[in-house]
Scaffold this motif. Structure first.
Motif, PDB file in Angstrom:
ATOM      1  N   PRO A 160      40.605  25.956  40.402  1.00  0.00           N
ATOM      2  CA  PRO A 160      41.176  26.667  39.253  1.00  0.00           C
ATOM      3  C   PRO A 160      40.179  27.722  38.741  1.00  0.00           C
ATOM      4  CG  PRO A 160      41.272  24.283  38.938  1.00  0.00           C
ATOM      5  CD  PRO A 160      40.409  24.526  40.132  1.00  0.00           C
ATOM      6  N   VAL A 161      40.650  28.946  38.565  1.00  0.00           N
ATOM      7  CA  VAL A 161      39.757  29.998  38.063  1.00  0.00           C
ATOM      8  C   VAL A 161      39.265  29.606  36.674  1.00  0.00           C
ATOM      9  CG1 VAL A 161      39.559  32.411  37.378  1.00  0.00           C
ATOM     10  CG2 VAL A 161      40.894  31.795  39.403  1.00  0.00           C
ATOM     11  N   ALA A 162      37.958  29.574  36.509  1.00  0.00           N
ATOM     12  CA  ALA A 162      37.363  29.161  35.237  1.00  0.00           C
ATOM     13  C   ALA A 162      36.849  30.338  34.426  1.00  0.00           C
ATOM     14  CB  ALA A 162      36.200  28.184  35.497  1.00  0.00           C
ATOM     15  N   ARG A 163      36.455  31.407  35.160  1.00  0.00           N
ATOM     16  CA  ARG A 163      35.847  32.547  34.449  1.00  0.00           C
ATOM     17  C   ARG A 163      35.997  33.806  35.298  1.00  0.00           C
ATOM     18  NH1 ARG A 163      29.663  31.803  32.874  1.00  0.00           N
ATOM     19  NH2 ARG A 163      29.435  32.016  35.131  1.00  0.00           N
ATOM     20  N   VAL A 164      36.259  34.922  34.606  1.00  0.00           N
ATOM     21  CA  VAL A 164      36.363  36.219  35.277  1.00  0.00           C
ATOM     22  C   VAL A 164      35.517  37.239  34.518  1.00  0.00           C
ATOM     23  CG1 VAL A 164      37.909  38.108  35.966  1.00  0.00           C
ATOM     24  CG2 VAL A 164      38.705  35.734  36.130  1.00  0.00           C
ATOM     25  N   PHE A 165      34.724  37.993  35.260  1.00  0.00           N
ATOM     26  CA  PHE A 165      34.039  39.162  34.709  1.00  0.00           C
ATOM     27  C   PHE A 165      34.698  40.393  35.348  1.00  0.00           C
ATOM     28  CE2 PHE A 165      30.744  35.855  34.921  1.00  0.00           C
ATOM     29  CZ  PHE A 165      30.229  35.876  33.632  1.00  0.00           C
ATOM     30  N   ALA A 166      35.100  41.362  34.552  1.00  0.00           N
ATOM     31  CA  ALA A 166      35.715  42.564  35.115  1.00  0.00           C
ATOM     32  C   ALA A 166      35.257  43.797  34.345  1.00  0.00           C
ATOM     33  CB  ALA A 166      37.237  42.451  35.062  1.00  0.00           C
ATOM     34  N   ASP A 167      34.738  44.759  35.082  1.00  0.00           N
ATOM     35  CA  ASP A 167      34.287  46.001  34.448  1.00  0.00           C
ATOM     36  C   ASP A 167      34.889  47.207  35.158  1.00  0.00           C
ATOM     37  OD1 ASP A 167      32.444  47.556  32.618  1.00  0.00           O
ATOM     38  OD2 ASP A 167      31.792  48.314  34.563  1.00  0.00           O
ATOM     39  N   ASN A 168      35.284  48.193  34.373  1.00  0.00           N
ATOM     40  CA  ASN A 168      35.654  49.501  34.917  1.00  0.00           C
ATOM     41  C   ASN A 168      35.082  50.553  33.980  1.00  0.00           C
ATOM     42  OD1 ASN A 168      36.904  51.369  36.689  1.00  0.00           O
ATOM     43  ND2 ASN A 168      38.522  51.663  35.174  1.00  0.00           N
ATOM     44  N   SER A 169      33.967  51.117  34.371  1.00  0.00           N
ATOM     45  CA  SER A 169      33.258  52.094  33.538  1.00  0.00           C
ATOM     46  C   SER A 169      32.809  53.267  34.384  1.00  0.00           C
ATOM     47  CB  SER A 169      32.021  51.443  32.895  1.00  0.00           C
ATOM     48  OG  SER A 169      32.386  50.345  32.081  1.00  0.00           O
ATOM     49  N   MET A 170      32.686  54.420  33.749  1.00  0.00           N
ATOM     50  CA  MET A 170      32.170  55.588  34.466  1.00  0.00           C
ATOM     51  C   MET A 170      31.178  56.313  33.578  1.00  0.00           C
ATOM     52  SD  MET A 170      35.340  58.246  34.331  1.00  0.00           S
ATOM     53  CE  MET A 170      35.743  59.105  32.803  1.00  0.00           C
ATOM     54  N   VAL A 206      41.633  40.790  35.065  1.00  0.00           N
ATOM     55  CA  VAL A 206      41.637  39.528  34.327  1.00  0.00           C
ATOM     56  C   VAL A 206      43.029  38.896  34.374  1.00  0.00           C
ATOM     57  CG1 VAL A 206      41.511  38.524  32.001  1.00  0.00           C
ATOM     58  CG2 VAL A 206      39.712  40.097  32.797  1.00  0.00           C
ATOM     59  N   PHE A 207      44.038  39.695  34.074  1.00  0.00           N
ATOM     60  CA  PHE A 207      45.394  39.143  33.992  1.00  0.00           C
ATOM     61  C   PHE A 207      45.964  38.771  35.351  1.00  0.00           C
ATOM     62  CE2 PHE A 207      45.415  40.078  29.574  1.00  0.00           C
ATOM     63  CZ  PHE A 207      46.450  39.323  29.040  1.00  0.00           C
ATOM     64  N   GLN A 208      45.704  39.583  36.366  1.00  0.00           N
ATOM     65  CA  GLN A 208      46.312  39.241  37.653  1.00  0.00           C
ATOM     66  C   GLN A 208      45.650  38.036  38.310  1.00  0.00           C
ATOM     67  OE1 GLN A 208      46.443  41.940  40.921  1.00  0.00           O
ATOM     68  NE2 GLN A 208      44.348  42.655  40.713  1.00  0.00           N
ATOM     69  N   THR A 209      44.457  37.663  37.831  1.00  0.00           N
ATOM     70  CA  THR A 209      43.777  36.496  38.404  1.00  0.00           C
ATOM     71  C   THR A 209      43.870  35.259  37.506  1.00  0.00           C
ATOM     72  OG1 THR A 209      41.666  37.269  37.477  1.00  0.00           O
ATOM     73  CG2 THR A 209      42.155  37.886  39.741  1.00  0.00           C
ATOM     74  N   LEU A 210      43.971  35.441  36.203  1.00  0.00           N
ATOM     75  CA  LEU A 210      43.947  34.305  35.275  1.00  0.00           C
ATOM     76  C   LEU A 210      45.297  34.018  34.608  1.00  0.00           C
ATOM     77  CD1 LEU A 210      40.692  34.189  33.108  1.00  0.00           C
ATOM     78  CD2 LEU A 210      41.744  32.374  34.439  1.00  0.00           C
ATOM     79  N   TYR A 211      46.195  34.956  34.636  1.00  0.00           N
ATOM     80  CA  TYR A 211      47.481  34.816  33.945  1.00  0.00           C
ATOM     81  C   TYR A 211      48.612  34.810  34.964  1.00  0.00           C
ATOM     82  CZ  TYR A 211      51.104  35.877  30.407  1.00  0.00           C
ATOM     83  OH  TYR A 211      52.208  35.852  29.569  1.00  0.00           O
ATOM     84  N   HIS A 212      48.665  35.835  35.796  1.00  0.00           N
ATOM     85  CA  HIS A 212      49.761  35.978  36.752  1.00  0.00           C
ATOM     86  C   HIS A 212      49.765  34.874  37.809  1.00  0.00           C
ATOM     87  CE1 HIS A 212      52.941  38.465  38.520  1.00  0.00           C
ATOM     88  NE2 HIS A 212      52.476  38.057  39.685  1.00  0.00           N
ATOM     89  N   THR A 213      48.602  34.311  38.108  1.00  0.00           N
ATOM     90  CA  THR A 213      48.514  33.271  39.140  1.00  0.00           C
ATOM     91  C   THR A 213      48.933  31.893  38.624  1.00  0.00           C
ATOM     92  OG1 THR A 213      46.171  33.011  38.608  1.00  0.00           O
ATOM     93  CG2 THR A 213      46.706  34.436  40.478  1.00  0.00           C
ATOM     94  N   GLN A 214      49.163  31.771  37.326  1.00  0.00           N
ATOM     95  CA  GLN A 214      49.667  30.505  36.787  1.00  0.00           C
ATOM     96  C   GLN A 214      51.183  30.442  36.952  1.00  0.00           C
ATOM     97  OE1 GLN A 214      48.253  29.203  32.863  1.00  0.00           O
ATOM     98  NE2 GLN A 214      46.841  30.938  32.865  1.00  0.00           N
TER      99      GLN A 214
END
Length: 400
Positions: A160-170, A206-214
């Motif tokens: 079960p995914v417990a934690r996600v780090f996601a960054d998109n910066s420029m 974050v959502f496609q790995t922690l929300y959509h996969t449920q």
């Protein structure tokens, strides 16, 4: 075998993202193994002039019979259009999408879907009332790479995914790059700032790995804690935003899960355009899935198991191929010869939905788009970021 169904597109707006999308759209789908649908462009509209739309159609290689319009109102009346792609700034999405829906047109609308959740709900309600297809154009969700990552999660490969780090910066120098303050990245009149333009990709991962996969019945919106730094020169636009999310989840599914989504227009995910460090890390008790930048167009994944095993995969974008003399890219950048940008995958999904009679996207339905907009609303509320009333309103029509 039945012949492929041709979907007829109208393109609303003619800026850079519309050029990239439409060039990808017109690539033969069989180059990416898609055989049940084809795409064509029957019309495009520029709000500035008909001649601008004519130039656009020529630049993207549209069929010679495609029509050019000098207003969006004319475009939506064209009876030959099956679906309209909206490529305006997010400040204008609500008014433009409502114009299309009121005219009875199916819609693929660029991200961020709208400026706020109330607008997203209003569009979803109107589409449902009129029996029309409506989808947010979060192209990254439809990449084979993204499908693969979600499959690894749902298969239980990392637990079960417990934690996600996601960054998109420029990293930009906004005071120099956009010194007049009118650019869409910093202009409050255009819902400017990092969150809606770049942060949407951090939240997408974050959502496609922690929300959509449920399981759909188990999904619950996250609690949100946000820190937002305003861009000093124009004030009402964020330059750096950090969001901590806690997703409620049953003990059977692994209990509550956490995520940190970050975005900035002043610092980069990886300096100098390097892609050697993961911008997204998806962690479970059995291992970690890493996705390498840029978050919006990743081409590499790595899975590291609890036992230290490593699986690396490259995900090149298909297209007409070397020797074709065809090029695509975005923002002044150019991909390798014959390499698509990756926007055709979302177009294929929208076309497939029309053929199948579906009214939403398969990998991000309207409910999920609205939940993400609600998160961004809360981030802005905590950070004290508001935009002019004319772009926040759900009143239609409103002159922008």
């Amino acid at each position: 075998m039945s012949s492929p169904k041709t979907i007829r597109w109208g393109i609303l707006a003619t800026g850079g993202i519309a050029v990239t999308f439409t060039k990808d759209l017109l690539v033969d789908p069989t180059t990416r193994g898609v055989k049940h649908i084809k795409h064509t462009v029957v019309a495009a509209a520029s709000s500035s002039s008909k001649s601008r739309a004519e130039s656009f159609l020529k630049d993207v290689g549209a069929p010679s019979e495609a029509k050019a319009y000098g207003s969006y109102e004319e475009l939506v009346k064209d009876p030959n259009i099956d679906i309209i792609y909206i490529a305006t700034p997010h400040s204008h999405h609500y008014q433009n999408a409502m114009l299309c829906l009121e005219a009875g047109k199916n819609v693929l609308c660029e991200k961020a879907f709208t400026v706020n959740a109330a607008q997203a709900r209003a569009l979803a309600d109107r589409a449902k009332e009129k029996g029309l297809f409506l989808m947010e154009a979060v192209w990254t969700r439809y990449f084979p790479l993204s499908v693969y990552v979600r499959e690894q999660i749902t298969s239980g490969r990392i637990g079960p995914v417990a934690r996600v780090f996601a960054d998109n910066s420029m990293a930009t120098n906004p005071e120099e790059a956009w010194k007049d303050g009118k650019h869409r990245m910093v202009n409050p009149e255009l819902a400017g700032g990092a969150l809606l333009d770049l942060g949407i990709y951090s939240l997408t991962w974050v959502f496609q790995t922690l929300y959509h996969t449920q399981p759909e019945s188990a999904r619950k919106p996250p609690k949100v804690l946000a820190a937002l730094k305003n861009y000093g020169a124009t004030q009402d636009a964020d330059e750096t935003t950090t969001v901590v999310l806690s997703f409620p989840r049953s003990e059977e599914l692994g209990g509550d899960a956490h995520a940190i989504a970050t975005t900035s227009i002043r610092i980069a995910t990886t300096p100098g355009g390097n892609t050697d460090a993961p911008g997204i890390r998806i962690q479970g008790p059995k291992g970690e899935i890493q996705v390498f930048p840029p978050a919006f167009r990743p081409t590499k994944t790595k899975i590291i198991g609890k036992d230290g095993s490593v699986e690396e995969k490259e995900w090149p974008q298909p297209g007409p191929g070397e020797g074709s003399g065809w090029y695509n890219g975005f923002g002044g950048g150019k991909n390798a010869e014959g390499e698509g940008h990756g926007m055709f995958w979302e177009a294929d999904e929208a076309a497939s939905a029309l053929v199948e009679g579906r009214k939403e996207g398969k990998y991000e339905g309207l409910e999920e788009s609205i939940v993400i907009m609600e998160v961004m609303d809360e981030v802005r509320r905590q950070g004290g970021l508001t935009y002019p009333e004319k772009i926040e309103t759900t009143k239609y029509p409103t002159q922008l």
